[in-house]
Design a protein around this motif. Sequence first.
Motif, PDB file in Angstrom:
ATOM      1  N   GLN A   1      -0.860   5.704  -5.658  1.00 49.42           N
ATOM      2  CA  GLN A   1      -1.206   6.332  -4.384  1.00 49.42           C
ATOM      3  C   GLN A   1       0.007   6.536  -3.463  1.00 49.42           C
ATOM      4  O   GLN A   1      -0.124   7.026  -2.348  1.00 49.42           O
ATOM      5  CB  GLN A   1      -2.259   5.489  -3.653  1.00 49.42           C
ATOM      6  CG  GLN A   1      -3.583   5.398  -4.395  1.00 49.42           C
ATOM      7  CD  GLN A   1      -4.194   6.764  -4.634  1.00 49.42           C
ATOM      8  OE1 GLN A   1      -4.331   7.551  -3.720  1.00 49.42           O
ATOM      9  NE2 GLN A   1      -4.530   7.065  -5.876  1.00 49.42           N
ATOM     10  N   VAL A   2       1.198   6.174  -3.942  1.00 56.08           N
ATOM     11  CA  VAL A   2       2.412   6.358  -3.137  1.00 56.08           C
ATOM     12  C   VAL A   2       2.749   7.844  -3.073  1.00 56.08           C
ATOM     13  O   VAL A   2       2.807   8.517  -4.108  1.00 56.08           O
ATOM     14  CB  VAL A   2       3.600   5.544  -3.719  1.00 56.08           C
ATOM     15  CG1 VAL A   2       4.895   5.873  -2.991  1.00 56.08           C
ATOM     16  CG2 VAL A   2       3.298   4.048  -3.631  1.00 56.08           C
ATOM     17  N   VAL A   3       2.978   8.338  -1.845  1.00 56.31           N
ATOM     18  CA  VAL A   3       3.295   9.761  -1.671  1.00 56.31           C
ATOM     19  C   VAL A   3       4.744   9.991  -1.259  1.00 56.31           C
ATOM     20  O   VAL A   3       5.258  11.097  -1.414  1.00 56.31           O
ATOM     21  CB  VAL A   3       2.344  10.433  -0.656  1.00 56.31           C
ATOM     22  CG1 VAL A   3       0.921  10.438  -1.189  1.00 56.31           C
ATOM     23  CG2 VAL A   3       2.414   9.779   0.707  1.00 56.31           C
TER      24      VAL A   3
ATOM     25  N   SER B   1      10.108   4.225 -14.531  1.00 57.65           N
ATOM     26  CA  SER B   1       9.122   3.439 -15.285  1.00 57.65           C
ATOM     27  C   SER B   1       7.971   2.973 -14.394  1.00 57.65           C
ATOM     28  O   SER B   1       6.921   2.579 -14.893  1.00 57.65           O
ATOM     29  CB  SER B   1       9.800   2.238 -15.950  1.00 57.65           C
ATOM     30  OG  SER B   1      10.116   1.242 -15.001  1.00 57.65           O
ATOM     31  N   VAL B   2       8.171   3.028 -13.084  1.00 64.14           N
ATOM     32  CA  VAL B   2       7.165   2.575 -12.130  1.00 64.14           C
ATOM     33  C   VAL B   2       6.181   3.688 -11.787  1.00 64.14           C
ATOM     34  O   VAL B   2       4.991   3.448 -11.647  1.00 64.14           O
ATOM     35  CB  VAL B   2       7.853   2.047 -10.838  1.00 64.14           C
ATOM     36  CG1 VAL B   2       6.850   1.791  -9.735  1.00 64.14           C
ATOM     37  CG2 VAL B   2       8.659   0.790 -11.144  1.00 64.14           C
ATOM     38  N   PHE B   3       6.678   4.900 -11.636  1.00 66.20           N
ATOM     39  CA  PHE B   3       5.850   6.028 -11.206  1.00 66.20           C
ATOM     40  C   PHE B   3       5.625   7.009 -12.342  1.00 66.20           C
ATOM     41  O   PHE B   3       6.444   7.145 -13.241  1.00 66.20           O
ATOM     42  CB  PHE B   3       6.513   6.757 -10.028  1.00 66.20           C
ATOM     43  CG  PHE B   3       6.592   5.921  -8.790  1.00 66.20           C
ATOM     44  CD1 PHE B   3       5.454   5.615  -8.062  1.00 66.20           C
ATOM     45  CD2 PHE B   3       7.817   5.428  -8.354  1.00 66.20           C
ATOM     46  CE1 PHE B   3       5.521   4.842  -6.911  1.00 66.20           C
ATOM     47  CE2 PHE B   3       7.902   4.652  -7.207  1.00 66.20           C
ATOM     48  CZ  PHE B   3       6.754   4.359  -6.485  1.00 66.20           C
ATOM     49  N   LYS B   4       4.478   7.699 -12.255  1.00 65.25           N
ATOM     50  CA  LYS B   4       4.136   8.744 -13.219  1.00 65.25           C
ATOM     51  C   LYS B   4       4.077  10.073 -12.469  1.00 65.25           C
ATOM     52  O   LYS B   4       3.898  10.115 -11.257  1.00 65.25           O
ATOM     53  CB  LYS B   4       2.778   8.438 -13.841  1.00 65.25           C
ATOM     54  CG  LYS B   4       2.752   7.147 -14.648  1.00 65.25           C
ATOM     55  CD  LYS B   4       1.332   6.836 -15.102  1.00 65.25           C
ATOM     56  CE  LYS B   4       1.238   5.572 -15.896  1.00 65.25           C
ATOM     57  NZ  LYS B   4       1.534   4.361 -15.172  1.00 65.25           N
TER      58      LYS B   4
ATOM     59  N   CYS C   1       8.006   2.772   1.592  1.00 67.02           N
ATOM     60  CA  CYS C   1       7.146   3.842   1.095  1.00 67.02           C
ATOM     61  C   CYS C   1       5.960   4.080   2.005  1.00 67.02           C
ATOM     62  O   CYS C   1       5.640   3.255   2.864  1.00 67.02           O
ATOM     63  CB  CYS C   1       6.684   3.568  -0.337  1.00 67.02           C
ATOM     64  SG  CYS C   1       5.512   2.225  -0.518  1.00 67.02           S
ATOM     65  N   ILE C   2       5.324   5.218   1.758  1.00 65.33           N
ATOM     66  CA  ILE C   2       4.070   5.587   2.407  1.00 65.33           C
ATOM     67  C   ILE C   2       3.079   5.851   1.285  1.00 65.33           C
ATOM     68  O   ILE C   2       3.399   6.535   0.299  1.00 65.33           O
ATOM     69  CB  ILE C   2       4.233   6.854   3.268  1.00 65.33           C
ATOM     70  CG1 ILE C   2       5.299   6.623   4.340  1.00 65.33           C
ATOM     71  CG2 ILE C   2       2.888   7.246   3.902  1.00 65.33           C
ATOM     72  CD1 ILE C   2       5.719   7.882   5.072  1.00 65.33           C
ATOM     73  N   ALA C   3       1.880   5.286   1.424  1.00 63.06           N
ATOM     74  CA  ALA C   3       0.857   5.441   0.387  1.00 63.06           C
ATOM     75  C   ALA C   3      -0.483   5.791   1.030  1.00 63.06           C
ATOM     76  O   ALA C   3      -0.713   5.526   2.215  1.00 63.06           O
ATOM     77  CB  ALA C   3       0.717   4.149  -0.417  1.00 63.06           C
ATOM     78  N   LEU C   4      -1.345   6.360   0.227  1.00 64.85           N
ATOM     79  CA  LEU C   4      -2.716   6.617   0.643  1.00 64.85           C
ATOM     80  C   LEU C   4      -3.543   5.363   0.417  1.00 64.85           C
ATOM     81  O   LEU C   4      -3.278   4.597  -0.519  1.00 64.85           O
ATOM     82  CB  LEU C   4      -3.307   7.763  -0.171  1.00 64.85           C
ATOM     83  CG  LEU C   4      -2.580   9.103  -0.069  1.00 64.85           C
ATOM     84  CD1 LEU C   4      -3.148  10.095  -1.062  1.00 64.85           C
ATOM     85  CD2 LEU C   4      -2.640   9.636   1.346  1.00 64.85           C
ATOM     86  N   VAL C   5      -4.532   5.162   1.261  1.00 67.53           N
ATOM     87  CA  VAL C   5      -5.460   4.045   1.122  1.00 67.53           C
ATOM     88  C   VAL C   5      -6.861   4.632   1.191  1.00 67.53           C
ATOM     89  O   VAL C   5      -7.142   5.499   2.025  1.00 67.53           O
ATOM     90  CB  VAL C   5      -5.275   3.002   2.247  1.00 67.53           C
ATOM     91  CG1 VAL C   5      -6.207   1.818   2.051  1.00 67.53           C
ATOM     92  CG2 VAL C   5      -3.839   2.548   2.342  1.00 67.53           C
ATOM     93  N   GLU C   6      -7.726   4.166   0.317  1.00 70.14           N
ATOM     94  CA  GLU C   6      -9.111   4.640   0.339  1.00 70.14           C
ATOM     95  C   GLU C   6      -9.750   4.307   1.678  1.00 70.14           C
ATOM     96  O   GLU C   6      -9.540   3.226   2.224  1.00 70.14           O
ATOM     97  CB  GLU C   6      -9.920   3.974  -0.783  1.00 70.14           C
ATOM     98  CG  GLU C   6      -9.494   4.399  -2.172  1.00 70.14           C
ATOM     99  CD  GLU C   6      -9.745   5.866  -2.442  1.00 70.14           C
ATOM    100  OE1 GLU C   6     -10.796   6.397  -2.013  1.00 70.14           O
ATOM    101  OE2 GLU C   6      -8.883   6.499  -3.091  1.00 70.14           O
ATOM    102  N   ARG C   7     -10.508   5.245   2.188  1.00 68.75           N
ATOM    103  CA  ARG C   7     -11.223   5.025   3.452  1.00 68.75           C
ATOM    104  C   ARG C   7     -12.239   3.912   3.252  1.00 68.75           C
ATOM    105  O   ARG C   7     -12.962   3.892   2.264  1.00 68.75           O
ATOM    106  CB  ARG C   7     -11.904   6.309   3.892  1.00 68.75           C
ATOM    107  CG  ARG C   7     -12.560   6.207   5.247  1.00 68.75           C
ATOM    108  CD  ARG C   7     -13.167   7.509   5.670  1.00 68.75           C
ATOM    109  NE  ARG C   7     -12.181   8.555   5.843  1.00 68.75           N
ATOM    110  CZ  ARG C   7     -11.495   8.772   6.968  1.00 68.75           C
ATOM    111  NH1 ARG C   7     -11.694   7.981   8.001  1.00 68.75           N
ATOM    112  NH2 ARG C   7     -10.643   9.757   7.046  1.00 68.75           N
ATOM    113  N   THR C   8     -12.278   2.992   4.192  1.00 68.82           N
ATOM    114  CA  THR C   8     -13.245   1.903   4.149  1.00 68.82           C
ATOM    115  C   THR C   8     -14.599   2.455   4.601  1.00 68.82           C
ATOM    116  O   THR C   8     -14.680   3.083   5.650  1.00 68.82           O
ATOM    117  CB  THR C   8     -12.829   0.746   5.072  1.00 68.82           C
ATOM    118  OG1 THR C   8     -11.488   0.381   4.738  1.00 68.82           O
ATOM    119  CG2 THR C   8     -13.731  -0.439   4.932  1.00 68.82           C
ATOM    120  N   PRO C   9     -15.663   2.225   3.810  1.00 68.91           N
ATOM    121  CA  PRO C   9     -16.965   2.726   4.228  1.00 68.91           C
ATOM    122  C   PRO C   9     -17.362   2.131   5.579  1.00 68.91           C
ATOM    123  O   PRO C   9     -17.145   0.956   5.829  1.00 68.91           O
ATOM    124  CB  PRO C   9     -17.918   2.255   3.125  1.00 68.91           C
ATOM    125  CG  PRO C   9     -17.058   1.852   1.984  1.00 68.91           C
ATOM    126  CD  PRO C   9     -15.711   1.521   2.547  1.00 68.91           C
TER     127      PRO C   9
END
Length: 131
Positions: free
Chosen positions: A72-74, A95-98, A122-130
């Motif tokens: 999820q890292v952007v 080897s860490v990122f695809k 880094c900056i990453a996306l996080v799933e929205r908490t319901p």
Amino acid sequence: MTRSAIQTSDAAPPAGPYSQAIRAGDLLFVSGQLPLDPRGSLVGHGDIKAQTKQVFDNIAAILREAGSSLEQVVKTTVFLTSLDDFSSMNEVYASVFKSPYPARSTVEIGRLPGGMLLEVECIALVERTPS
């Protein structure tokens, strides 16, 4: 928008008045991680590959704690004390990122304390908490 600090004992503790990461909405901003183990000891003195691996182990632990992952890292920013280490760092990085790989900036800096050769944020996306 609310923000919250992320803290895990599975990564090196902050060495000053900052959070390991801050979540703001669906984004996670991970502070620059150093090649320190969770006890705060340097890993891989003089070994850029070992230090790079430790940095990404720390980042992965922080991302997990926040409900995210390396996938999820952007965006990453890599700070190297010597661009001569770029190729070896890049080998571990690859080897860490695809694909698709995160956007990245890499810069050479003057120095880091205690034999550290790099720092990565880094900056990453996080799933929205319901709600």
